[in-house]
Scaffold this motif. Structure first.
Motif, PDB file in Angstrom:
ATOM      1  N   UNK A 159     -36.909  -3.338   2.687  1.00  0.00           N
ATOM      2  CA  UNK A 159     -38.187  -3.620   3.348  1.00  0.00           C
ATOM      3  C   UNK A 159     -39.143  -4.344   2.401  1.00  0.00           C
ATOM      4  N   UNK A 160     -39.238  -3.873   1.157  1.00  0.00           N
ATOM      5  CA  UNK A 160     -40.124  -4.534   0.188  1.00  0.00           C
ATOM      6  C   UNK A 160     -39.616  -5.927  -0.154  1.00  0.00           C
ATOM      7  N   UNK A 161     -38.305  -6.045  -0.373  1.00  0.00           N
ATOM      8  CA  UNK A 161     -37.732  -7.357  -0.708  1.00  0.00           C
ATOM      9  C   UNK A 161     -37.985  -8.367   0.402  1.00  0.00           C
ATOM     10  N   UNK A 162     -37.667  -7.985   1.633  1.00  0.00           N
ATOM     11  CA  UNK A 162     -37.858  -8.894   2.766  1.00  0.00           C
ATOM     12  C   UNK A 162     -39.337  -9.182   2.982  1.00  0.00           C
ATOM     13  N   UNK A 180     -37.495  -9.587  -4.743  1.00  0.00           N
ATOM     14  CA  UNK A 180     -38.217 -10.433  -3.798  1.00  0.00           C
ATOM     15  C   UNK A 180     -38.835 -11.652  -4.460  1.00  0.00           C
ATOM     16  N   UNK A 181     -39.493 -11.444  -5.598  1.00  0.00           N
ATOM     17  CA  UNK A 181     -40.109 -12.567  -6.313  1.00  0.00           C
ATOM     18  C   UNK A 181     -39.043 -13.547  -6.805  1.00  0.00           C
ATOM     19  N   UNK A 182     -37.922 -12.999  -7.319  1.00  0.00           N
ATOM     20  CA  UNK A 182     -36.837 -13.865  -7.792  1.00  0.00           C
ATOM     21  C   UNK A 182     -36.265 -14.690  -6.639  1.00  0.00           C
ATOM     22  N   UNK A 217     -29.359  -5.939   6.739  1.00  0.00           N
ATOM     23  CA  UNK A 217     -29.305  -4.553   6.261  1.00  0.00           C
ATOM     24  C   UNK A 217     -30.549  -3.785   6.680  1.00  0.00           C
ATOM     25  N   UNK A 218     -31.707  -4.438   6.623  1.00  0.00           N
ATOM     26  CA  UNK A 218     -32.947  -3.783   7.033  1.00  0.00           C
ATOM     27  C   UNK A 218     -32.923  -3.445   8.518  1.00  0.00           C
ATOM     28  N   UNK A 219     -32.441  -4.373   9.335  1.00  0.00           N
ATOM     29  CA  UNK A 219     -32.338  -4.110  10.767  1.00  0.00           C
ATOM     30  C   UNK A 219     -31.383  -2.954  11.045  1.00  0.00           C
ATOM     31  N   UNK A 220     -30.272  -2.917  10.312  1.00  0.00           N
ATOM     32  CA  UNK A 220     -29.301  -1.829  10.469  1.00  0.00           C
ATOM     33  C   UNK A 220     -29.918  -0.481  10.094  1.00  0.00           C
ATOM     34  N   UNK A 275     -45.363 -11.731   9.876  1.00  0.00           N
ATOM     35  CA  UNK A 275     -45.046 -12.060   8.487  1.00  0.00           C
ATOM     36  C   UNK A 275     -45.927 -11.266   7.520  1.00  0.00           C
ATOM     37  N   UNK A 276     -47.197 -11.096   7.877  1.00  0.00           N
ATOM     38  CA  UNK A 276     -48.101 -10.323   7.026  1.00  0.00           C
ATOM     39  C   UNK A 276     -47.858  -8.828   7.191  1.00  0.00           C
ATOM     40  N   UNK A 277     -47.642  -8.365   8.418  1.00  0.00           N
ATOM     41  CA  UNK A 277     -47.399  -6.939   8.663  1.00  0.00           C
ATOM     42  C   UNK A 277     -46.144  -6.463   7.939  1.00  0.00           C
ATOM     43  N   UNK A 278     -45.139  -7.332   7.865  1.00  0.00           N
ATOM     44  CA  UNK A 278     -43.892  -6.940   7.213  1.00  0.00           C
ATOM     45  C   UNK A 278     -44.061  -6.795   5.710  1.00  0.00           C
ATOM     46  N   UNK A 279     -45.168  -7.301   5.172  1.00  0.00           N
ATOM     47  CA  UNK A 279     -45.496  -7.055   3.771  1.00  0.00           C
ATOM     48  C   UNK A 279     -46.434  -5.858   3.625  1.00  0.00           C
TER      49      UNK A 279
END
Length: 461
Positions: A76-79, A173-175, A193-196, A301-305
């Motif tokens: 979740x954080x990476x995405x 995520x930054x990388x 993977x996140x959806x799963x 896009x913002x909510x997912x962060x």
């Protein structure tokens, strides 16, 4: 995009099953009532088998939530970080989100301190220092600062060190952002993977009524009603503090800063607040929190962060109100006088150290961090563990409400909040949706979000 965006999904469910659908809130309430009843029966009759059964049910539900926490937080954080590339002024959004997290935490800790000073929660309890006990794990600033960076990539997941998982996810995520197209296959895997994981976690969420029965029943069986008498003032203080923030501070900020209707916000956010109350897990509630935040018009896009970030760091209940009251409570039991400097330290710890709670059930680490900073005996934590499950329900509900409020505030101030979506947001029964697919079924997937500047169809759910 679903062609049935305005259709209420509940008739479809009833036609599919042929049975009347019991609303999820009613299932939760039934689990709560049965839990209290069965816990009382187990305690009054000495039925060890019933007590063991309640304990296993509650523990299994918590373990199922924890099972998904590690990978869910990582992906979740990476995405969420990589999704910021689709948002204009991403750095400013992230900065303002963090500042609002800190500002609301400061308000919450001030309320907690004010209530504690007015009511003296440790007075007249009949408790003494010998009733306490040191926790197995104690938080300290050294542990907090040095513990952020893991020694390897496996241990944070096996030991469920969420703060280290957040660090690894942020680096990944930054990388990925820096690599650009080269990281596309990895990002596709992370999104899948996140959806799963969200789908699997949704099945666990559906077990919340049963988990509520076990958790409440276990608490009643183990501690009984006498416990509430000893902790009556402290319990009332925590609930009043959380309610003041939940239905006082947040509505005021929504009305004055975001200039939107607090009633409409709560109507849309209620499913997440309700689930947080019974699950006692901000991370476990995260998929629902993100769903309601998007329904309230915050660009996906913002909510997912903002929501995953908040689920691991934004804890007005567990990391602000509760530690403030706990410090005053423990100080009174142990006969320690607190001064202005101590209260300022409590505020500092609450604002800076809230990531220590990490979105899991309970706030023991944050409490030990506060007590150790003030030089108070850590044995005081043992005084609070018995009542913790009852308090944690209200604390987590407050946490999750704040995790939805801040993105709405920031989006409104940045003029990217979809006001049409906000005004049309409604509460939904958790049985109406099912994991990642539920957004479409509930009629909100694919709806354009004002100001996001991205094609919603191109953004993964």
């Amino acid at each position: 995009m679903s062609s049935n965006t305005s259709t209420d999904p509940s008739p479809r469910i009833r036609r599919r099953t042929g049975l009347p659908r019991v609303p999820f809130w009613a299932q939760i309430l039934l689990g709560l009532v049965l839990g209290v009843l069965l816990g009382w029966v187990a305690r009054s009759t000495g039925a060890a088998w019933l007590g063991t059964t309640l304990d296993r049910i509650g523990e299994t539900f918590v373990q199922l939530l924890k099972l998904a926490v590690g990978p869910l937080v990582f992906f979740a954080i990476t995405v969420s970080i990589t999704n910021l590339r689709n948002v204009s002024n991403a750095a400013r959004l992230a900065t303002r989100t963090l500042l609002w997290f800190m500002a609301t935490s400061l308000i919450a800790v001030a309320i907690g301190l004010g209530i504690g000073l007015l009511t003296d929660p440790g007075a007249g309890t009949g408790l003494s220092p010998k009733d306490g006990g040191r926790p197995e794990d104690a938080g300290s600033w050294l542990d907090f600062l040095t513990g952020i960076i893991p020694t390897d990539v496996v241990t944070p997941f096996t030991e469920l060190n969420v703060l280290q998982i957040v660090f690894l996810a942020a680096v990944a995520g930054v990388a990925a952002l820096k690599l650009g197209e080269k990281a596309a296959p990895l990002l596709s895997f992370a999104e899948a993977a996140l959806a799963l994981l969200q789908k699997a976690l949704w099945w666990v969420i559906r077990l919340a009524p049963l988990g509520t029965l076990g958790l409440i029943g276990r608490a009643i069986n183990e501690y009984g009603w006498n416990l509430l008498g000893q902790y009556a003032t402290f319990t009332v203080d925590v609930y009043v503090g959380c309610l003041l923030v939940l239905f006082g501070v947040y509505p005021l900020l929504l009305a004055t800063v975001a200039r939107v209707s607090p009633l409409r916000f709560f109507r849309g956010a209620w499913p997440a607040i309700q689930l947080a109350f019974v699950s006692r897990s901000s991370v476990g509630t995260m998929p629902v929190t993100q769903k309601v935040t998007e329904r309230l018009g915050v660009p996906r896009e913002y909510a997912s962060f903002a929501v995953p970030f908040g689920a691991t760091t934004k804890m007005d209940g567990c990391a602000a109100i509760y530690p403030a009251l706990a410090a005053i409570f423990v100080a009174e039991i142990f006969g320690v006088s607190l001064g202005i400097g101590d209260y300022l330290l409590i505020a500092f710890v609450s604002v800076v150290g809230s990531a220590a709670t990490a979105g899991l059930t309970g706030a023991t680490v944050m409490t030990t961090l506060t007590l150790s900073t003030l030089g108070l005996p850590l044995e005081g934590v043992g005084l609070l563990l018995a009542i913790d499950p009852i308090l944690d329900m209200m604390r987590t509900a407050t946490n999750v409400a704040g995790q939805a409020v801040v993105p709405v505030l920031v989006a409104a101030r940045e003029k990217i909040l979809d006001l049409d979506a906000f005004h049309s947001a409604r509460s939904f029964d958790l049985d109406e949706v099912d994991g990642a697919e539920g957004v479409d079924e509930a009629g909100t997937a694919g709806r354009p979000r004002g100001g996001s500047g991205a094609d919603p169809a191109a953004v993964p759910a």
